[in-house]
Design a protein around this motif. Structure first.
Motif, mmCIF file in Angstrom:
data_model
loop_
_atom_site.group_PDB
_atom_site.id
_atom_site.type_symbol
_atom_site.label_atom_id
_atom_site.label_comp_id
_atom_site.label_asym_id
_atom_site.label_seq_id
_atom_site.Cartn_x
_atom_site.Cartn_y
_atom_site.Cartn_z
ATOM 1 N N SER A 36 8.558 1.753 -9.177
ATOM 2 C CA SER A 36 9.609 0.854 -8.686
ATOM 3 C C SER A 36 9.094 -0.277 -7.793
ATOM 4 C CB SER A 36 10.663 1.659 -7.904
ATOM 5 O OG SER A 36 10.083 2.288 -6.773
ATOM 6 N N GLU A 37 7.853 -0.171 -7.312
ATOM 7 C CA GLU A 37 7.335 -1.184 -6.387
ATOM 8 C C GLU A 37 6.042 -1.800 -6.909
ATOM 9 O OE1 GLU A 37 9.107 -2.134 -3.952
ATOM 10 O OE2 GLU A 37 10.553 -0.496 -3.910
ATOM 11 N N PRO A 38 5.820 -3.103 -6.662
ATOM 12 C CA PRO A 38 4.591 -3.772 -7.119
ATOM 13 C C PRO A 38 3.422 -3.487 -6.176
ATOM 14 C CG PRO A 38 6.005 -5.341 -5.996
ATOM 15 C CD PRO A 38 6.762 -4.046 -6.015
ATOM 16 N N LEU A 39 2.796 -2.353 -6.312
ATOM 17 C CA LEU A 39 1.759 -1.915 -5.373
ATOM 18 C C LEU A 39 0.407 -2.549 -5.677
ATOM 19 C CD1 LEU A 39 2.657 1.882 -5.249
ATOM 20 C CD2 LEU A 39 3.241 0.143 -3.559
ATOM 21 N N ASP A 40 -0.396 -2.646 -4.617
ATOM 22 C CA ASP A 40 -1.760 -3.141 -4.749
ATOM 23 C C ASP A 40 -2.789 -2.022 -4.571
ATOM 24 O OD1 ASP A 40 -1.166 -6.085 -4.903
ATOM 25 O OD2 ASP A 40 -0.274 -5.653 -2.950
ATOM 26 N N GLU A 61 -5.554 -0.626 -7.122
ATOM 27 C CA GLU A 61 -6.766 0.018 -6.611
ATOM 28 C C GLU A 61 -6.422 1.404 -6.064
ATOM 29 O OE1 GLU A 61 -10.285 -1.363 -6.238
ATOM 30 O OE2 GLU A 61 -9.275 -2.184 -8.002
ATOM 31 N N ILE A 62 -7.413 2.310 -6.075
ATOM 32 C CA ILE A 62 -7.188 3.683 -5.634
ATOM 33 C C ILE A 62 -8.254 4.077 -4.613
ATOM 34 C CG2 ILE A 62 -6.901 6.076 -6.348
ATOM 35 C CD1 ILE A 62 -6.482 4.998 -9.220
ATOM 36 N N MET A 63 -7.794 4.679 -3.530
ATOM 37 C CA MET A 63 -8.703 5.131 -2.464
ATOM 38 C C MET A 63 -8.392 6.593 -2.152
ATOM 39 S SD MET A 63 -9.034 3.363 1.252
ATOM 40 C CE MET A 63 -9.227 4.382 2.704
ATOM 41 N N MET A 64 -9.406 7.448 -2.234
ATOM 42 C CA MET A 64 -9.246 8.879 -1.975
ATOM 43 C C MET A 64 -9.696 9.210 -0.549
ATOM 44 S SD MET A 64 -8.733 12.065 -2.985
ATOM 45 C CE MET A 64 -8.888 12.309 -4.751
ATOM 46 N N ASN A 86 -0.732 -5.721 9.280
ATOM 47 C CA ASN A 86 0.245 -6.513 8.532
ATOM 48 C C ASN A 86 0.329 -6.140 7.048
ATOM 49 O OD1 ASN A 86 2.300 -8.456 8.735
ATOM 50 N ND2 ASN A 86 0.990 -10.038 7.823
ATOM 51 N N TYR A 87 0.061 -4.869 6.721
ATOM 52 C CA TYR A 87 0.257 -4.406 5.359
ATOM 53 C C TYR A 87 1.672 -3.826 5.215
ATOM 54 C CZ TYR A 87 -4.842 -4.698 4.899
ATOM 55 O OH TYR A 87 -6.137 -5.144 4.863
ATOM 56 N N GLU A 88 2.252 -3.973 4.021
ATOM 57 C CA GLU A 88 3.519 -3.315 3.702
ATOM 58 C C GLU A 88 3.187 -1.908 3.214
ATOM 59 O OE1 GLU A 88 7.637 -3.162 3.472
ATOM 60 O OE2 GLU A 88 6.495 -4.961 4.003
ATOM 61 N N VAL A 89 3.713 -0.885 3.888
ATOM 62 C CA VAL A 89 3.281 0.487 3.618
ATOM 63 C C VAL A 89 4.452 1.344 3.131
ATOM 64 C CG1 VAL A 89 2.110 2.527 4.518
ATOM 65 C CG2 VAL A 89 1.548 0.256 5.440
ATOM 66 N N TYR A 90 4.215 2.069 2.038
ATOM 67 C CA TYR A 90 5.133 3.083 1.526
ATOM 68 C C TYR A 90 4.473 4.446 1.683
ATOM 69 C CZ TYR A 90 7.215 -0.992 -0.755
ATOM 70 O OH TYR A 90 7.784 -2.224 -1.001
ATOM 71 N N THR A 91 5.274 5.491 1.827
ATOM 72 C CA THR A 91 4.706 6.824 2.019
ATOM 73 C C THR A 91 5.339 7.833 1.067
ATOM 74 O OG1 THR A 91 6.323 7.431 3.736
ATOM 75 C CG2 THR A 91 4.267 6.375 4.462
ATOM 76 N N ALA A 92 4.540 8.857 0.737
ATOM 77 C CA ALA A 92 5.024 9.986 -0.056
ATOM 78 C C ALA A 92 4.239 11.216 0.363
ATOM 79 C CB ALA A 92 4.836 9.720 -1.543
ATOM 80 N N ILE A 98 0.842 -1.194 0.000
ATOM 81 C CA ILE A 98 0.000 0.000 0.000
ATOM 82 C C ILE A 98 0.878 1.245 0.000
ATOM 83 C CG2 ILE A 98 -1.761 1.315 1.252
ATOM 84 C CD1 ILE A 98 -2.785 -1.313 2.406
ATOM 85 N N LEU A 99 0.537 2.196 -0.854
ATOM 86 C CA LEU A 99 1.205 3.495 -0.888
ATOM 87 C C LEU A 99 0.250 4.545 -0.330
ATOM 88 C CD1 LEU A 99 3.336 5.605 -1.744
ATOM 89 C CD2 LEU A 99 2.313 5.577 -4.037
ATOM 90 N N VAL A 100 0.714 5.289 0.674
ATOM 91 C CA VAL A 100 -0.088 6.361 1.273
ATOM 92 C C VAL A 100 0.545 7.695 0.881
ATOM 93 C CG1 VAL A 100 -1.011 7.335 3.392
ATOM 94 C CG2 VAL A 100 -0.676 4.865 3.211
#
Length: 445
Positions: free
Chosen positions: A46-50, A78-81, A28-34, A7-9
């Motif tokens: 660069s990352e296989p995001l879900d 998937e995209i969540m706003m 237990n989610y793998e989380v990236y941030t920006a 997951i990217l936040v």
């Protein structure tokens, strides 16, 4: 693939990021941030995001822009706003841009996790539907379980359902004709002929007659009328391999066939209607040839209604063991030999090799090893010399400068797995000079 959902936040507020990360990691989610869209795009690439969770209001580039980017370039995400500006119009804009879910602040931890789970469940359902289209390795002679080959199988399945023209691209030896055959034999034309034509293997002076046929007396030696490949393929499919090798004059004639669904036999003024599906293939970049004015742009667009790119073997090296096992069984049975086993060291060399000849090169190698290897186990020493690693030789003053240069270029090319850009940089020469030396020394890596 990663064990955890990725997951990217994206939020410009650091405190909000910390809260979201803490809650998601607790599940237990793998989380990236920006904290901005440009950084988010870098992570996406660069990352296989879900799943992407993005704020609505951000400086310079908004969350809506990120949603549009994701939807256009990463359809399997998937995209969540999330937003603090809860309006109906905001939700409508987000959904129109491609968001799959919409959550407004303040929200509870339970609401966040529930929405995330719903988004991921939708993603799983879409993936299950897509990946079962056909099963791996079931497309008429094609073998592969890698994601890139699964994409090819899905494209074959979709192309077989309609009669549109198909352009198959890929390096020599990747199996473009097998893809064409799979499309034909999965389609409703499968009971009619599949006619393969190597456009580069027929002399220019004969190609028109071979494709469209000729009438008696059309030229010297035409003692009787003869049907061409298009008439033979009527009701079925014609496979035009090496389409890039056709002349501009022939391209005009092929364009007419695609537009009018009719042909003219050489020497005849009467047109003849045909019902043929055209599948073309090329190992060259047709768009580059269009820019160089050696391939017609209108024909390119007519052929490229459905485009399928067959990946190079080095881009799907996870399939190498699968292919080796298939070819071992095939040629062991054909030659009445016991099935060989490849040692781990030999397999590592084959996985790391560049494979300029792709699957065709691998098949030829396994065929040779089945026949020529004495023992039951294939070791590195049984592989061709150009695939093995050699330590630098001792100085031999009896060797010519050309021999030393050729060996050095060969070692560098092997070390960089055939990457000419890297090799030319190491050797201190430009790519053009490197190509000339490879040709001069007959180095094929």
């Amino acid at each position: 693939m990663p064990d955890k959902d990725q997951i990217l936040v994206v939020d410009d507020a650091l405190d909000t990021l910390e809260v979201l990360v803490r809650n998601l990691q607790a599940c237990n989610y793998e989380v990236y941030t920006a904290q901005n869209v440009p950084d988010a795009v870098k992570i996406l690439e660069s990352e296989p995001l879900d799943l992407v969770i993005t704020d609505y209001k951000m400086p310079k580039v908004s969350g809506l822009d990120l949603i549009r980017h994701v939807r256009s370039n990463f359809p399997d995400v998937e995209i969540m706003m999330i937003t603090g500006y809860a309006t109906i119009q905001g939700a409508v804009d987000a959904m129109k841009s491609g968001a799959d879910a919409y959550l407004y602040k303040p929200f509870t931890d339970e609401e966040l996790i529930s929405t995330v789970k719903q988004s991921l469940e939708k993603l799983y359902a879409k993936r299950m539907q897509r990946y079962t289209l056909p099963k791996a390795g079931k497309a008429k002679g094609l073998i592969g379980e890698s994601p890139s080959m699964q994409a090819v199988f899905r494209s074959i399945h979709k192309a077989a359902l309609i009669h549109a023209t198909v352009l198959i691209s890929g390096e020599s030896g990747t199996g473009k004709e097998l893809v064409a055959r799979a499309i034909h034999y999965q389609s409703d034309r499968s009971r009619r002929a599949f006619v393969p034509v190597n456009c580069g293997g027929i002399p220019e002076s004969l190609l028109e007659s071979e494709l469209f046929g000729h009438v008696k007396g059309a030229f010297t030696g035409a003692i009787e009328s003869r049907a061409g490949f298009f008439q033979t393929a009527d009701g079925g499919s014609i496979f035009l391999d090496e389409i890039s090798e056709t002349t501009l004059a022939m391209q005009v004639k092929l364009l007419r066939v695609l537009q009018e669904k009719e042909i003219y036999m050489v020497g005849s003024s009467q047109s003849r209607k045909i019902d043929v599906r055209i599948i073309a293939a090329t190992n060259k970049d047709l768009q580059t040839l269009v820019k160089k004015d050696v391939f017609r742009e209108d024909l390119f667009f007519r052929l490229n209604v459905i485009g399928i790119e067959v990946p190079a073997l080095r881009a799907r090296n996870d399939d190498i063991l699968l292919l080796i096992n298939h070819f071992i069984k095939k040629y062991s049975a054909e030659y009445g030999k016991e099935q060989k086993v490849f040692s781990d060291d030999a397999l590592k060399i084959l996985r790391d090799y560049f494979w300029p000849g792709n699957v065709r090169e691998l098949e030829n190698l396994v065929q040779r090893l089945v026949v020529m290897t004495d023992g039951d186990v294939v070791e590195p020493c049984d592989l061709p010399k150009h695939m093995r690693y050699f330590a630098p030789r001792c100085l031999d003053l009896n060797r010519s400068l050309a021999e030393i240069e050729a060996d050095h270029i060969k070692m560098v090319m092997f070390r960089v797995k055939g990457n000419k850009s890297k090799a030319s940089k190491i050797l201190g020469i430009d790519r053009k000079t490197l190509r000339e030396k490879l040709k001069h020394f007959s180095i094929d890596i």
